[in-house]
Design an enzyme around this catalytic site. Structure first.
Site, PDB file in Angstrom:
ATOM      1  N   CYS A   3       4.628  43.747 -36.612  1.00 14.25           N
ATOM      2  CA  CYS A   3       4.135  44.583 -35.487  1.00 14.25           C
ATOM      3  C   CYS A   3       3.792  45.978 -35.911  1.00 14.25           C
ATOM      4  O   CYS A   3       4.864  46.624 -36.627  1.00 14.25           O
ATOM      5  CB  CYS A   3       5.033  44.437 -34.463  1.00 14.25           C
ATOM      6  N   CYS A   6       5.867  48.661 -34.380  1.00  9.96           N
ATOM      7  CA  CYS A   6       7.200  48.774 -35.000  1.00  9.96           C
ATOM      8  C   CYS A   6       7.138  49.481 -36.156  1.00  9.96           C
ATOM      9  O   CYS A   6       8.002  50.376 -36.634  1.00  9.96           O
ATOM     10  CB  CYS A   6       7.681  47.292 -35.111  1.00  9.96           C
ATOM     11  N   ASN A  85      -1.112  49.497 -20.088  1.00 10.32           N
ATOM     12  CA  ASN A  85      -1.893  48.341 -19.811  1.00 10.32           C
ATOM     13  C   ASN A  85      -0.837  47.016 -19.958  1.00 10.32           C
ATOM     14  O   ASN A  85      -0.293  46.998 -21.252  1.00 10.32           O
ATOM     15  CB  ASN A  85      -3.063  48.216 -20.893  1.00 10.32           C
ATOM     16  N   HIS A  96       2.898  45.632 -28.264  1.00  2.00           N
ATOM     17  CA  HIS A  96       4.188  46.306 -28.300  1.00  2.00           C
ATOM     18  C   HIS A  96       4.191  47.617 -27.337  1.00  2.00           C
ATOM     19  O   HIS A  96       3.148  48.337 -27.207  1.00  2.00           O
ATOM     20  CB  HIS A  96       4.586  46.919 -29.702  1.00  2.00           C
ATOM     21  N   HIS A  98       3.576  50.540 -24.819  1.00  5.60           N
ATOM     22  CA  HIS A  98       3.040  51.887 -25.155  1.00  5.60           C
ATOM     23  C   HIS A  98       2.697  52.601 -23.809  1.00  5.60           C
ATOM     24  O   HIS A  98       1.949  51.672 -23.027  1.00  5.60           O
ATOM     25  CB  HIS A  98       2.268  52.094 -26.291  1.00  5.60           C
TER      26      HIS A  98
HETATM   27  P1  AMP Z   1      -3.797  48.981 -25.435  1.00  5.07           P
HETATM   28  O1  AMP Z   1      -5.098  48.527 -25.029  1.00  5.07           O
HETATM   29  O2  AMP Z   1      -3.041  49.835 -24.384  1.00  5.07           O
HETATM   30  O3  AMP Z   1      -2.889  47.961 -26.100  1.00  5.07           O
HETATM   31  O4  AMP Z   1      -4.306  50.186 -26.220  1.00  5.07           O
HETATM   32  C1  AMP Z   1      -3.775  50.341 -27.694  1.00  5.07           C
HETATM   33  C2  AMP Z   1      -4.246  51.700 -27.910  1.00  5.07           C
HETATM   34  O5  AMP Z   1      -3.474  51.671 -29.288  1.00  5.07           O
HETATM   35  C3  AMP Z   1      -5.478  51.835 -28.219  1.00  5.07           C
HETATM   36  O6  AMP Z   1      -5.886  53.106 -27.230  1.00  5.07           O
HETATM   37  C4  AMP Z   1      -5.899  52.389 -29.592  1.00  5.07           C
HETATM   38  O7  AMP Z   1      -6.804  53.325 -29.938  1.00  5.07           O
HETATM   39  C5  AMP Z   1      -4.430  52.738 -30.260  1.00  5.07           C
HETATM   40  N1  AMP Z   1      -4.034  52.469 -31.656  1.00  5.07           N
HETATM   41  C6  AMP Z   1      -4.244  51.073 -32.170  1.00  5.07           C
HETATM   42  N2  AMP Z   1      -3.689  51.411 -33.396  1.00  5.07           N
HETATM   43  C7  AMP Z   1      -3.260  52.774 -33.458  1.00  5.07           C
HETATM   44  C8  AMP Z   1      -2.630  53.513 -34.632  1.00  5.07           C
HETATM   45  N3  AMP Z   1      -2.367  52.710 -35.766  1.00  5.07           N
HETATM   46  N4  AMP Z   1      -2.343  54.713 -34.387  1.00  5.07           N
HETATM   47  C9  AMP Z   1      -2.477  55.173 -33.290  1.00  5.07           C
HETATM   48  N5  AMP Z   1      -3.157  54.617 -32.228  1.00  5.07           N
HETATM   49  C10 AMP Z   1      -3.421  53.355 -32.207  1.00  5.07           C
HETATM   50 ZN    ZN Z   2       6.837  46.042 -32.138  1.00  2.00          ZN
END
Ligand code: AMP
Ligand code: ZN
Length: 133
Positions: A3, A6, A85, A96, A98
């Site tokens: 993940c 994680c 989301n 995961h 957020h």
């Molecule tokens: P969601 O559609 O809510 O799952 O959004 C995932 C978010 O994570 C997106 O806005 C991505 O730009 C962000 N994201 C994905 N990988 C990373 C990363 N390694 N560091 C920071 N943000 C990330």
């Molecule tokens: Zn995780």
């Protein structure tokens, strides 16, 4: 478990950390939609709020509040959009949990959270019956 969040939470891969406490971390989104777009993630794995023990939810939203206070102080936005989301159908790409915290400015051209979906089917009364029966 493989993940990415994680790994970020445990500092196994780099990220732009702006906030940290015992249970959560706040990182800058790698594809920011507004300046200071931050993600608050629990350090423990949970795909969504369904998987978070109830006693941990308060601390998680405490972290959200701390990030809001920090961004308000440092970036002076006019407001914030704060949201999750929850599930693929709602646009969740990283499984995961957020919480997105997006500082907002009056002239940033964005919409409100309600504008992400449109709905003209059942009436509010019909939906209420389904939910509370
Ligand atoms: P969601 O559609 O809510 O799952 O959004 C995932 C978010 O994570 C997106 O806005 C991505 O730009 C962000 N994201 C994905 N990988 C990373 C990363 N390694 N560091 C920071 N943000 C990330
Ligand atoms: Zn995780």
């Amino acid at each position: 478990m493989d993940c990415i969040f994680c790994k970020i939470a445990h500092k196994e891969i780099p990220s732009h950390v702006i906030y940290e406490d015992d249970d959560a971390i706040g990182i800058l989104d790698i594809h920011p939609r507004t300046p200071g777009h931050t993600l608050v993630l629990p350090k423990f794995h949970a795909a969504s709020i369904d998987d978070v023990p109830p006693e941990k939810m308060g601390d998680l939203f405490g972290a959200v509040k701390s990030v809001v206070i920090l961004l308000k102080e440092k970036l002076s936005p006019d407001g914030f959009s704060i949201g999750i989301n929850h599930g693929e159908a709602a646009g969740q790409e990283v499984p995961h949990l957020h919480i997105h915290i997006m500082p907002r400015w009056r002239d940033d051209g964005g919409g409100c959270i309600q504008s992400i979906a449109e709905y003209k089917k059942e009436s509010v009364e019909e939906i209420k019956k389904k939910i509370i029966s």
